[in-house]
Scaffold this motif. Structure first.
Motif, PDB file in Angstrom:
ATOM      1  N   LYS A  14     -21.079  51.132 -46.405  1.00  0.00           N
ATOM      2  CA  LYS A  14     -21.662  49.876 -46.874  1.00  0.00           C
ATOM      3  C   LYS A  14     -20.857  49.327 -48.043  1.00  0.00           C
ATOM      4  CE  LYS A  14     -26.039  47.879 -48.444  1.00  0.00           C
ATOM      5  NZ  LYS A  14     -27.461  48.162 -48.797  1.00  0.00           N
ATOM      6  N   LEU A  15     -20.460  50.214 -48.964  1.00  0.00           N
ATOM      7  CA  LEU A  15     -19.644  49.798 -50.105  1.00  0.00           C
ATOM      8  C   LEU A  15     -18.318  49.224 -49.627  1.00  0.00           C
ATOM      9  CD1 LEU A  15     -18.864  49.767 -53.170  1.00  0.00           C
ATOM     10  CD2 LEU A  15     -17.979  52.092 -52.810  1.00  0.00           C
ATOM     11  N   PHE A  16     -17.628  49.954 -48.739  1.00  0.00           N
ATOM     12  CA  PHE A  16     -16.326  49.499 -48.257  1.00  0.00           C
ATOM     13  C   PHE A  16     -16.443  48.136 -47.567  1.00  0.00           C
ATOM     14  CE2 PHE A  16     -15.272  54.274 -47.542  1.00  0.00           C
ATOM     15  CZ  PHE A  16     -15.116  54.450 -48.901  1.00  0.00           C
ATOM     16  N   THR A  17     -17.482  47.975 -46.752  1.00  0.00           N
ATOM     17  CA  THR A  17     -17.675  46.716 -46.029  1.00  0.00           C
ATOM     18  C   THR A  17     -17.904  45.562 -46.989  1.00  0.00           C
ATOM     19  OG1 THR A  17     -18.582  47.861 -44.096  1.00  0.00           O
ATOM     20  CG2 THR A  17     -19.101  45.519 -44.334  1.00  0.00           C
ATOM     21  N   SER A  18     -18.743  45.782 -48.015  1.00  0.00           N
ATOM     22  CA  SER A  18     -19.046  44.728 -48.993  1.00  0.00           C
ATOM     23  C   SER A  18     -17.802  44.329 -49.774  1.00  0.00           C
ATOM     24  CB  SER A  18     -20.144  45.200 -49.953  1.00  0.00           C
ATOM     25  OG  SER A  18     -21.360  45.438 -49.272  1.00  0.00           O
ATOM     26  N   VAL A  19     -17.010  45.324 -50.179  1.00  0.00           N
ATOM     27  CA  VAL A  19     -15.781  45.042 -50.921  1.00  0.00           C
ATOM     28  C   VAL A  19     -14.810  44.243 -50.059  1.00  0.00           C
ATOM     29  CG1 VAL A  19     -13.692  46.084 -51.896  1.00  0.00           C
ATOM     30  CG2 VAL A  19     -15.939  46.998 -52.500  1.00  0.00           C
ATOM     31  N   ILE A  20     -14.613  44.662 -48.833  1.00  0.00           N
ATOM     32  CA  ILE A  20     -13.667  43.990 -47.951  1.00  0.00           C
ATOM     33  C   ILE A  20     -14.089  42.549 -47.692  1.00  0.00           C
ATOM     34  CG2 ILE A  20     -12.821  43.953 -45.566  1.00  0.00           C
ATOM     35  CD1 ILE A  20     -12.784  47.066 -45.767  1.00  0.00           C
ATOM     36  N   GLU A  21     -15.373  42.318 -47.480  1.00  0.00           N
ATOM     37  CA  GLU A  21     -15.854  40.954 -47.276  1.00  0.00           C
ATOM     38  C   GLU A  21     -15.557  40.081 -48.487  1.00  0.00           C
ATOM     39  OE1 GLU A  21     -19.967  41.435 -46.371  1.00  0.00           O
ATOM     40  OE2 GLU A  21     -19.624  41.908 -44.251  1.00  0.00           O
ATOM     41  N   ALA A  97     -10.657  57.681 -48.054  1.00  0.00           N
ATOM     42  CA  ALA A  97     -11.499  57.015 -47.058  1.00  0.00           C
ATOM     43  C   ALA A  97     -11.514  55.507 -47.298  1.00  0.00           C
ATOM     44  CB  ALA A  97     -12.918  57.576 -47.111  1.00  0.00           C
ATOM     45  N   PHE A  98     -11.528  55.123 -48.563  1.00  0.00           N
ATOM     46  CA  PHE A  98     -11.480  53.711 -48.960  1.00  0.00           C
ATOM     47  C   PHE A  98     -10.172  53.090 -48.460  1.00  0.00           C
ATOM     48  CE2 PHE A  98     -13.175  51.087 -52.802  1.00  0.00           C
ATOM     49  CZ  PHE A  98     -13.124  49.925 -52.050  1.00  0.00           C
ATOM     50  N   ARG A  99      -9.049  53.779 -48.683  1.00  0.00           N
ATOM     51  CA  ARG A  99      -7.738  53.277 -48.264  1.00  0.00           C
ATOM     52  C   ARG A  99      -7.697  53.061 -46.754  1.00  0.00           C
ATOM     53  NH1 ARG A  99      -3.014  55.004 -46.033  1.00  0.00           N
ATOM     54  NH2 ARG A  99      -3.861  57.098 -45.676  1.00  0.00           N
ATOM     55  N   LEU A 100      -8.191  54.017 -46.008  1.00  0.00           N
ATOM     56  CA  LEU A 100      -8.175  53.915 -44.554  1.00  0.00           C
ATOM     57  C   LEU A 100      -9.010  52.740 -44.068  1.00  0.00           C
ATOM     58  CD1 LEU A 100      -8.428  57.699 -43.606  1.00  0.00           C
ATOM     59  CD2 LEU A 100      -6.398  56.228 -43.503  1.00  0.00           C
ATOM     60  N   ASN A 103      -7.087  49.502 -44.704  1.00  0.00           N
ATOM     61  CA  ASN A 103      -6.042  49.336 -43.688  1.00  0.00           C
ATOM     62  C   ASN A 103      -6.619  48.941 -42.340  1.00  0.00           C
ATOM     63  OD1 ASN A 103      -3.803  49.795 -45.271  1.00  0.00           O
ATOM     64  ND2 ASN A 103      -3.636  51.965 -44.762  1.00  0.00           N
ATOM     65  N   GLU A 104      -7.731  49.567 -41.985  1.00  0.00           N
ATOM     66  CA  GLU A 104      -8.341  49.301 -40.686  1.00  0.00           C
ATOM     67  C   GLU A 104      -8.844  47.865 -40.580  1.00  0.00           C
ATOM     68  OE1 GLU A 104     -12.222  50.772 -38.073  1.00  0.00           O
ATOM     69  OE2 GLU A 104     -11.493  51.995 -39.728  1.00  0.00           O
ATOM     70  N   GLN A 105      -9.437  47.366 -41.664  1.00  0.00           N
ATOM     71  CA  GLN A 105     -10.053  46.045 -41.626  1.00  0.00           C
ATOM     72  C   GLN A 105      -9.099  44.917 -42.006  1.00  0.00           C
ATOM     73  OE1 GLN A 105     -13.192  45.564 -40.466  1.00  0.00           O
ATOM     74  NE2 GLN A 105     -13.229  47.774 -40.083  1.00  0.00           N
ATOM     75  N   LEU A 106      -8.151  45.180 -42.909  1.00  0.00           N
ATOM     76  CA  LEU A 106      -7.301  44.116 -43.439  1.00  0.00           C
ATOM     77  C   LEU A 106      -5.824  44.275 -43.090  1.00  0.00           C
ATOM     78  CD1 LEU A 106      -8.867  43.720 -47.010  1.00  0.00           C
ATOM     79  CD2 LEU A 106      -9.411  42.457 -44.927  1.00  0.00           C
ATOM     80  N   TRP A 107      -5.448  45.347 -42.434  1.00  0.00           N
ATOM     81  CA  TRP A 107      -4.057  45.558 -42.036  1.00  0.00           C
ATOM     82  C   TRP A 107      -3.091  45.415 -43.221  1.00  0.00           C
ATOM     83  CZ3 TRP A 107      -2.802  46.865 -36.953  1.00  0.00           C
ATOM     84  CH2 TRP A 107      -3.851  46.792 -36.043  1.00  0.00           C
ATOM     85  N   LEU A 108      -3.392  46.128 -44.305  1.00  0.00           N
ATOM     86  CA  LEU A 108      -2.598  45.992 -45.520  1.00  0.00           C
ATOM     87  C   LEU A 108      -1.403  46.943 -45.574  1.00  0.00           C
ATOM     88  CD1 LEU A 108      -5.436  45.566 -48.186  1.00  0.00           C
ATOM     89  CD2 LEU A 108      -3.956  43.796 -47.210  1.00  0.00           C
ATOM     90  N   GLY A 109      -1.364  47.924 -44.701  1.00  0.00           N
ATOM     91  CA  GLY A 109      -0.247  48.865 -44.709  1.00  0.00           C
ATOM     92  C   GLY A 109      -0.185  49.702 -45.972  1.00  0.00           C
ATOM     93  N   LEU A 110      -1.346  50.075 -46.513  1.00  0.00           N
ATOM     94  CA  LEU A 110      -1.396  50.859 -47.742  1.00  0.00           C
ATOM     95  C   LEU A 110      -0.979  52.295 -47.459  1.00  0.00           C
ATOM     96  CD1 LEU A 110      -4.823  49.472 -48.982  1.00  0.00           C
ATOM     97  CD2 LEU A 110      -2.543  48.756 -49.733  1.00  0.00           C
ATOM     98  N   ASP A 111      -0.042  52.810 -48.267  1.00  0.00           N
ATOM     99  CA  ASP A 111       0.496  54.152 -48.049  1.00  0.00           C
ATOM    100  C   ASP A 111      -0.228  55.221 -48.852  1.00  0.00           C
ATOM    101  OD1 ASP A 111       2.646  53.206 -46.399  1.00  0.00           O
ATOM    102  OD2 ASP A 111       3.643  52.519 -48.223  1.00  0.00           O
TER     103      ASP A 111
END
Length: 218
Positions: A14-21, A97-100, A103-111
């Motif tokens: 829920k946190l990850f989704t809210s941040v990404i939005e 988990a946050f990084r993944l 990447n999954e939602q925004l395609w940022l290519g974070l290493d």
């Protein structure tokens, strides 16, 4: 135990989704109740332990050969997290988990992710700046977790986020325990106002290696 883990996993998602939005909508996000209370207390206990050992040192500005110390710009003390304890490993796994998810939602290519403890002693501050360094821009998304209980406006130390286009303040955040702030590193100028009591946090950056860093083997 399984129920507790399921609730924690749901809360994280829920946190990850809210941040990404929020990042998609406005480039920054402020969320409450971002970490389990036990983990927050473990992090506070570790900061205090390392601080008593005098392991938190004056923070620098810039990176690599451009690094310098200037307490007229920044006067906090820091210690990088390196996975040396169970508490750090738990927190770093959370950030992974946050990084993944980013990447999954925004395609940022974070290493990778890097982060440090930060203590602002009474009177300490960090003047307005961007987190992405000129020429490198390897820091893509910044994230901050606050660890002080019962923080009041009179305690100072607020984080001010500014508009990318002008000097307008878009958010002023009290560093209250459980609050998470996330923003695009190259777009959101920000500053930490002088604190009037000891202020504890963790600052982190989700990164991708820049062309310059790759050429230098950094």
């Amino acid at each position: 135990m399984e129920c507790s883990l399921a609730v924690q996993s749901f809360s994280q998602k829920k946190l990850f989704t809210s941040v990404i939005e929020d990042l998609v909508k406005q480039g920054w996000s402020v969320q409450q109740n971002s970490l389990p209370e036990k983990l927050q207390q473990d992090l506070v206990d570790e900061i205090n332990y390392f601080d008593n050992k005098q392991l938190l040192l004056p923070a620098a500005i810039g990176r690599h050969h451009e690094k310098q110390f200037d307490q007229s710009i920044r006067s906090d003390r820091t210690l990088w997290l390196d996975g040396r304890s169970k508490t750090q490993l738990t927190f770093l796994n959370f950030l992974e988990a946050f990084r993944l998810n980013l990447n999954e939602q925004l395609w940022l290519g974070l290493d990778e992710v890097e982060c440090h403890y930060a203590v602002y002693d009474k009177g300490s501050f960090y003047k307005r700046h961007l987190d992405a360094f000129n020429g490198y821009e390897s820091r893509v998304v910044s994230v901050i977790f606050y660890l002080n209980k019962d923080w009041q406006e009179t305690d100072g130390g607020s984080l001010k986020l500014y508009s990318t286009k002008d000097t307008q303040t878009v958010s002023s955040v009290l560093p209250e325990r459980g609050t998470c702030v996330c923003f695009i590193s190259s777009e959101i100028p920000h500053e930490v106002l002088p604190a009037f009591r000891s202020r504890m946090s963790i600052a982190g950056w989700f990164r991708r290696q820049s062309i310059i860093e790759k050429s230098l083997g950094l």
